[in-house]
Write a protein that holds these residues in place. Sequence first.
Motif, PDB file in Angstrom:
ATOM      1  N   ALA A  70      33.117 121.506  45.202  1.00 20.47           N
ATOM      2  CA  ALA A  70      33.794 120.929  44.037  1.00 20.47           C
ATOM      3  C   ALA A  70      32.766 120.069  43.295  1.00 20.47           C
ATOM      4  N   GLY A  71      31.905 120.735  42.567  1.00 20.37           N
ATOM      5  CA  GLY A  71      30.751 120.075  41.963  1.00 20.37           C
ATOM      6  C   GLY A  71      29.662 119.944  43.008  1.00 20.37           C
ATOM      7  N   SER A  72      28.419 119.774  42.542  1.00 16.43           N
ATOM      8  CA  SER A  72      27.370 119.564  43.538  1.00 16.43           C
ATOM      9  C   SER A  72      27.529 118.194  44.189  1.00 16.43           C
ATOM     10  N   ASP A  73      28.217 117.275  43.522  1.00 16.58           N
ATOM     11  CA  ASP A  73      28.502 115.968  44.145  1.00 16.58           C
ATOM     12  C   ASP A  73      29.129 116.131  45.524  1.00 16.58           C
ATOM     13  N   GLU A  74      30.091 117.047  45.628  1.00 21.36           N
ATOM     14  CA  GLU A  74      30.752 117.226  46.925  1.00 21.36           C
ATOM     15  C   GLU A  74      29.747 117.686  47.981  1.00 21.36           C
ATOM     16  N   LEU A  75      28.861 118.591  47.575  1.00 18.66           N
ATOM     17  CA  LEU A  75      27.894 119.126  48.543  1.00 18.66           C
ATOM     18  C   LEU A  75      26.887 118.052  48.953  1.00 18.66           C
ATOM     19  N   LEU A  76      26.468 117.218  47.993  1.00 14.83           N
ATOM     20  CA  LEU A  76      25.530 116.136  48.317  1.00 14.83           C
ATOM     21  C   LEU A  76      26.155 115.204  49.350  1.00 14.83           C
ATOM     22  N   THR A  77      27.463 114.982  49.217  1.00 14.75           N
ATOM     23  CA  THR A  77      28.161 114.106  50.162  1.00 14.75           C
ATOM     24  C   THR A  77      28.356 114.795  51.515  1.00 14.75           C
ATOM     25  N   TYR A  83      24.705 115.199  58.406  1.00 14.19           N
ATOM     26  CA  TYR A  83      23.390 114.905  59.010  1.00 14.19           C
ATOM     27  C   TYR A  83      23.087 113.430  59.249  1.00 14.19           C
ATOM     28  N   LEU A  84      23.938 112.534  58.760  1.00 18.30           N
ATOM     29  CA  LEU A  84      23.653 111.104  58.892  1.00 18.30           C
ATOM     30  C   LEU A  84      24.768 110.413  59.640  1.00 18.30           C
ATOM     31  N   GLY A  85      24.411 109.418  60.424  1.00 20.95           N
ATOM     32  CA  GLY A  85      25.423 108.572  61.051  1.00 20.95           C
ATOM     33  C   GLY A  85      24.937 107.136  61.012  1.00 20.95           C
ATOM     34  N   PRO A  86      25.729 106.223  61.558  1.00 22.48           N
ATOM     35  CA  PRO A  86      25.315 104.819  61.578  1.00 22.48           C
ATOM     36  C   PRO A  86      23.931 104.669  62.223  1.00 22.48           C
ATOM     37  N   VAL A  93      24.644 109.078  43.099  1.00 18.03           N
ATOM     38  CA  VAL A  93      25.494 109.668  44.138  1.00 18.03           C
ATOM     39  C   VAL A  93      24.788 109.698  45.507  1.00 18.03           C
ATOM     40  N   TYR A  94      23.452 109.715  45.528  1.00 20.53           N
ATOM     41  CA  TYR A  94      22.752 109.759  46.827  1.00 20.53           C
ATOM     42  C   TYR A  94      23.074 108.510  47.644  1.00 20.53           C
ATOM     43  N   ARG A  95      22.998 107.358  46.980  1.00 23.04           N
ATOM     44  CA  ARG A  95      23.294 106.102  47.685  1.00 23.04           C
ATOM     45  C   ARG A  95      24.735 106.121  48.200  1.00 23.04           C
ATOM     46  N   ILE A  96      25.646 106.542  47.339  1.00 19.53           N
ATOM     47  CA  ILE A  96      27.067 106.543  47.719  1.00 19.53           C
ATOM     48  C   ILE A  96      27.289 107.509  48.893  1.00 19.53           C
ATOM     49  N   ALA A  97      26.653 108.678  48.834  1.00 20.19           N
ATOM     50  CA  ALA A  97      26.819 109.673  49.906  1.00 20.19           C
ATOM     51  C   ALA A  97      26.293 109.123  51.236  1.00 20.19           C
ATOM     52  N   ILE A  98      25.140 108.485  51.188  1.00 19.58           N
ATOM     53  CA  ILE A  98      24.533 107.953  52.424  1.00 19.58           C
ATOM     54  C   ILE A  98      25.426 106.859  53.011  1.00 19.58           C
ATOM     55  N   LEU A  99      25.918 105.959  52.152  1.00 19.74           N
ATOM     56  CA  LEU A  99      26.790 104.883  52.641  1.00 19.74           C
ATOM     57  C   LEU A  99      28.114 105.445  53.140  1.00 19.74           C
ATOM     58  N   THR A 100      28.622 106.473  52.465  1.00 23.32           N
ATOM     59  CA  THR A 100      29.881 107.098  52.896  1.00 23.32           C
ATOM     60  C   THR A 100      29.761 107.625  54.316  1.00 23.32           C
ATOM     61  N   ALA A 101      28.569 108.150  54.627  1.00 30.31           N
ATOM     62  CA  ALA A 101      28.351 108.703  55.962  1.00 30.31           C
ATOM     63  C   ALA A 101      28.061 107.606  56.988  1.00 30.31           C
TER      64      ALA A 101
END
Length: 373
Positions: free
Chosen positions: A92-99, A105-108, A121-129
């Motif tokens: 749903a947009g490349s935004d979804e895939l970036l997230t 691949y990322l955790g705490p 969106v990169y910062r938001i995706a990383i923090l979301t994970a």
Amino acid sequence: MSDPAPASRPVPRPGVLAIEAYVPGRSGAPGLPKVHKLSSNETPLGPSPLAMEALHAATASLEVYPDGGATHLRAAIAQRYGLDPARIVCGAGSDELLTLLALAYLGPGDEGVFCEHGFLVYRIAILTAGGTPVVAPETDLTADVDALLAAVTPRTKIVYLANPNNPTGTYLPFEEVRRLHAGLPGHVLLVLDGAYAEYVRADDYSAGLELVLDSQNVVMTRTFSKIHGLAAQRIGWMVGPEGVVDAVNRIRGPFNVSGGGIAAGAAAIRDEAHVAAAVAHNDEWLPRLTREVEALGLTVTPSVANFVLVHFPDEAGRTAAEADAHLGARGVIVRRVTAYGLPHALRVTVGGAEANRAFVAALGEFVRGQGRG
Ligand SMILES: Cc1ncc(COP(=O)(O)O)c(C=O)c1O
């Protein structure tokens, strides 16, 4: 020891409330009859007529779930780029895939690296994970491979690179992207975001497909929102190694791309003449806008995309914020980029001829001090 008393209402997990939500470009100027929206890098040509036709046809069966595998769309993309459809995931947009890539691949405790003025969106995706964002400085508003590699630590799991970058419009030659990849450990995922790839005319540029196909740790993301003119449909895609495709397919929503999006995207990617027309329009107006803004005495970062970054002096009466207000009052909506660490710049999309002229005229008025007070 007893557990602490539960909160009286649901509490998001740690870190969620530290995320600054993405603020999109403004889309209107209330009260003005005519608005030129140059704030979100949309195409002035609109979507392919074939895409609109396909979208209308898709409304005949809105009660039926779409194909969860977006087979028709993946086949069209695969055909256009000579790819194996099994290596493509749509979103749903490349935004979804970036997230989704960050979530997979990322955790705490893990780190995700991106550039100083990289896409928000990169910062938001990383923090979301639950990961930690790590910012690599740029040189001349351009990604710096040495700085990116220096930012990599044993905890790094993902590196995002928009090439060309939004909001700067600058790019890395493919040799530099290769050097970045060569310097990364094999377990670090390199995400090449080619949202504006179609617009780039530089001989030394590549969106990086060959690197994706030759390696186990490179993914390329693309979008239908920009040159294909389908931003409202929310369609993006990625191509990557089998393992990454498998991981993303496990965590994405089962029907993450709409039926209309599948149909419209497939038609759009086949309409190469429409894409060529958009490239030709940009080829004409990108240098022209750059020249005309420079002729007003302002600095423009050389761009290879469908937008320009215009810099303003930090001087009362001449600032980016005041220019933005002046343009907005005349119905020309551009993008402030303070959230990108660029408080003295405005990002302006290459629009249609009328919008571009309206922008240059209003900016000229501003620079000459007309219409103030
Ligand atoms: C660099 C970059 N990547 C990705 C996107 C996201 O596009 P979409 O989610 O619409 O596919 C954008 C949109 O502005 C962008 O500028």
